[in-house]
Design an enzyme around this catalytic site. Structure first.
Site, PDB file in Angstrom:
ATOM      1  N   CYS A  89       0.879  -1.197   0.099  1.00 35.29           N
ATOM      2  CA  CYS A  89      -0.061  -0.001   0.160  1.00 35.29           C
ATOM      3  C   CYS A  89       0.845   1.391   0.079  1.00 35.29           C
ATOM      4  O   CYS A  89       0.387   2.190  -0.741  1.00 35.29           O
ATOM      5  CB  CYS A  89      -0.848  -0.195   1.172  1.00 35.29           C
ATOM      6  SG  CYS A  89      -0.243   0.046   2.810  1.00 35.29           S
ATOM      7  N   HIS A 141      -2.619   1.196   7.107  1.00 30.11           N
ATOM      8  CA  HIS A 141      -2.760   0.902   5.669  1.00 30.11           C
ATOM      9  C   HIS A 141      -3.052   2.470   5.126  1.00 30.11           C
ATOM     10  O   HIS A 141      -3.607   3.214   5.734  1.00 30.11           O
ATOM     11  CB  HIS A 141      -3.956  -0.065   5.309  1.00 30.11           C
ATOM     12  CG  HIS A 141      -4.296  -0.236   4.150  1.00 30.11           C
ATOM     13  ND1 HIS A 141      -3.552  -0.960   3.301  1.00 30.11           N
ATOM     14  CD2 HIS A 141      -5.298   0.241   3.076  1.00 30.11           C
ATOM     15  CE1 HIS A 141      -3.821  -1.380   2.191  1.00 30.11           C
ATOM     16  NE2 HIS A 141      -4.960  -0.395   1.989  1.00 30.11           N
ATOM     17  N   HIS A 153      -6.154   1.721  -3.729  1.00 25.68           N
ATOM     18  CA  HIS A 153      -5.061   1.157  -2.513  1.00 25.68           C
ATOM     19  C   HIS A 153      -4.894  -0.059  -3.152  1.00 25.68           C
ATOM     20  O   HIS A 153      -5.253  -0.717  -4.068  1.00 25.68           O
ATOM     21  CB  HIS A 153      -5.636   1.255  -1.506  1.00 25.68           C
ATOM     22  CG  HIS A 153      -6.892   0.049  -1.110  1.00 25.68           C
ATOM     23  ND1 HIS A 153      -6.306  -0.837  -0.094  1.00 25.68           N
ATOM     24  CD2 HIS A 153      -7.958  -0.021  -1.601  1.00 25.68           C
ATOM     25  CE1 HIS A 153      -7.735  -1.770  -0.196  1.00 25.68           C
ATOM     26  NE2 HIS A 153      -8.433  -1.112  -1.204  1.00 25.68           N
TER      27      HIS A 153
END
Length: 190
Positions: A89, A141, A153
């Site tokens: 990510c 994240h 993402h």
């Protein structure tokens, strides 16, 4: 050995079909311009991402951004990855900000959070960073806000994808978001 004409014709047609299908399937959008430039998207890119995010085609204005996403869409997740074999990510956001906007941000999520100016969800703009707290870990994240409530993402299960920020499986972990305020000059450093 001679091949009968109908069979030769069949093989030629088969070869041409495979070549056409292979070239169409592997074609990805080319990024035009330089980092930081906003270029007009191709019609097919504008249509594709307008459909995905339920916006008008004219709302897709940053061709460089959506060409980048198109090149990375479906790339599998790989912790520490920074290439098409796999990306995580923070690697995706690092590359996107650098290649689309010409901004160098830290490589890992825990440092990316330190370079944003916090914003309310309704004030988010394309290119803003969106952070989530997965597995009980704060800011574990990150994704990049697009428009109309959508985020790109690198999902650990599905690879690089676009999802709604308010998707229940994501939104319950939503933590913070903001625009990049400070970008250090060093580019890597896990």
């Amino acid at each position: 050995m001679t091949i009968p004409f109908p069979r030769l014709y069949y093989y030629l047609l088969l070869f041409a079909s495979v070549a056409v299908l292979a070239s169409c399937h592997s074609r990805k959008a080319a990024m035009r311009g330089n980092p930081g430039d906003v270029v007009v998207p191709s019609a097919d890119i504008a249509s594709k991402y307008a459909d995905i995010m339920n916006v008008n085609r004219g709302d897709i204005q940053n061709g460089r951004l959506y060409a980048f996403i198109d090149q990375w869409m479906g790339t599998p997740y790989k912790f520490g990855g920074l290439d098409k074999d796999g990306v995580d990510c923070s690697g995706l956001t690092f590359l996107l900000e650098q290649q689309v906007y010409g901004i160098t941000i830290p490589r890992n999520t825990s440092k990316q959070i330190t370079v944003i100016k916090r914003k309310y969800e309704e004030d988010l703009k394309e290119g803003d960073l969106v952070f989530f707290d997965f597995d009980g870990k704060q800011f574990s994240h990150v994704g990049v806000y697009l428009q109309n409530g959508y985020v790109v993402h690198a999902s650990s299960r599905r690879g690089v994808i676009i999802v709604r920020l308010r998707d229940p499986s994501m939104y319950k972990y939503f933590s913070r978001a903001g625009s990049i305020e400070y970008a250090p000059t060093t580019s890597t450093g896990n």
